[in-house]
Design an enzyme around this catalytic site. Structure first.
Site, short mmCIF file in Angstrom:
data_model
loop_
_atom_site.label_atom_id
_atom_site.label_comp_id
_atom_site.label_asym_id
_atom_site.label_seq_id
_atom_site.Cartn_x
_atom_site.Cartn_y
_atom_site.Cartn_z
N SER A 69 0.96 -1.15 -0.04
CA SER A 69 0.09 -0.19 0.08
C SER A 69 0.94 1.26 0.10
CB SER A 69 -0.91 -0.14 1.18
OG SER A 69 -2.02 -0.90 0.76
N LYS B 171 -0.09 3.66 -2.73
CA LYS B 171 -1.08 4.78 -2.61
C LYS B 171 -0.33 6.27 -2.56
CE LYS B 171 -4.57 1.84 -0.63
NZ LYS B 171 -3.97 0.69 -0.31
N SER C 249 -5.53 3.46 4.61
CA SER C 249 -5.20 2.50 3.76
C SER C 249 -6.31 2.01 2.97
CB SER C 249 -4.08 1.74 3.99
OG SER C 249 -3.30 1.29 2.72
N LYS D 95 3.13 6.79 4.61
CA LYS D 95 2.27 5.70 4.34
C LYS D 95 3.00 4.34 4.43
CE LYS D 95 -1.45 4.25 2.66
NZ LYS D 95 -1.39 3.00 3.54
#
Length: 386
Positions: A65, A68, A125, A230
């Site tokens: 993730s 992202k 997320s 992130k």
């Protein structure tokens, strides 16, 4: 002869070991100053892009993730360019609602604002929220993935390929990037100040408190100065994080990819950030105005011009070396009229040893016309009249 060659080779190996030489092809990178419990890592200064630490930084890996970061960047750019706004209402498609993994359980036809979907993507997320944002910007999930790859190329992320916007990698083989490329897109995302309003949230909620959001980045709560950014975890990728923090004007990005567990990724990121803050400082060199004389203007309506001193950008240097910064001024003695406003008259260059810290133009603050006969004649008449 064979015995001689064997003895010579043994002697060569012994010398290499004693002197620290490497007998393998290619020079190895210096050992990182902190323990890296991951497959790859990069520590970068967010302001300048200067790389302070690296480890297998160009190895192509699954990002999970952490992917992202790029969708969030495209959303920030769309907001800043006025193409979308935080109050826009997005209707969730069946494609977005069907995304697995981390999600906020969006239903097809459900409506949420860009602000709410941003929060769900950055904090929790949420794959469904991220997909909904992408479809809103690009028209479809496939078109959004193309936008991600196009933007990656523009940023010079040559080793990156996105197959989706979420980082889900169950059925992907070429959804890959590198620690260096992640640092690059992280730096670009942090240039949009609005994103920090989302990446620094620890706990929030949606649907009037019915859906709780807890940040997947534990550093937000436990590391002083955290600005984001992130996390990502899958069985293929391992545990990854792009962790950013700012202290005393220094903004750093620590990318960690492929840790065995969540604790290792956060401890490695903290160790990298701690080392960076302990060893580097952000300073703003000052241009010494006393060393910049006026420039004579040849055949101008004014005899001289005072160069405009530019604003100097902060630079990152090793702590304790502030006094070693030198500045070199290269300025014209005179300039022929006409002089245009903004015309370059000289430069100021800052260096730290052999490293170029910055070069700035000294410019004309105003335009100066060329002296003509009619102007001279008018001045004579005025002088006589007075």
């Amino acid at each position: 002869m064979k015995k001689f060659l064997k003895s010579a080779f043994s002697l060569f190996l012994a010398i290499c070991i004693l002197t620290g030489c490497c007998v393998c092809s290619g020079a190895a990178d210096a050992q990182p100053p902190v323990e890296i419990k991951a497959k790859a890592a990069v520590l970068m200064d967010a302001s300048t892009g200067k790389v302070l630490m690296k480890y297998n930084e160009n190895e192509r890996l699954y990002p999970a993730s952490v992917t992202k970061i790029m969708p969030l960047l495209l959303v920030m750019e769309a907001i800043d360019e006025g193409r979308i706004s935080l109050s826009d209402v997005v209707t969730v498609s069946g494609t977005a609602a069907s995304k697995g993994g981390s999600q906020i359980w969006l239903k097809e036809g459900e409506q949420m604002t860009v602000d709410e979907l941003l929060k769900a993507t950055a904090v929790y997320s949420a794959n469904d929220a991220c997909t909904a944002l992408g479809e809103y910007i690009a028209g479809s999930d496939e078109a959004f993935v193309k936008m991600l790859n196009d933007r990656a190329k523009e940023l010079g992320m040559s080793k990156t390929n996105f197959e989706n916007c979420t980082g889900l990698d169950d059925s992907t083989e070429n959804h890959l990037t590198t620690a260096m490329d992640v640092a690059t897109m992280s730096r670009e995302l942090l240039s949009h100040e609005l994103i920090v309003n989302y990446t620094t949230i620890w706990i929030d909620s949606l649907r009037n408190g019915q859906t709780e959001l807890v940040n997947t980045n534990k550093l937000v709560r436990f590391y002083d100065g955290t600005t984001g950014l992130k996390t990502g975890t899958t069985s293929k990728a391992g545990c990854c994080v792009s962790a950013s923090a700012q202290r005393e004007g220094t903004h750093l990005i620590a990318v960690v990819m492929g840790s065995d567990n969540s604790s290792d990724r956060f401890e490695t990121a903290k160790a990298m950030l701690n080392w960076g803050f302990a060893n580097y400082a952000t300073v703003s060199p000052a241009i010494d105005a006393s060393l910049i004389p006026d420039v004579s203007v040849i055949n101008g309506v004014a005899e001289k011009i005072t160069p405009k001193i530019p604003q100097v950008q902060p630079v990152l240097i090793e702590k304790g070396r502030e006094g070693e910064i030198t500045q070199t001024i290269d300025l014209a003695v005179d300039v022929a009229a006409p002089v245009e406003q903004g015309q370059v008259l000289g430069t100021v260059t800052f260096r730290l040893g052999d490293e170029l810290l910055g070069e700035y133009n000294l410019t004309a603050p105003d335009s100066i016309k060329q002296l003509t006969f009619s102007i001279v004649f008018t001045r004579i008449l005025r002088a006589i009249a007075s």
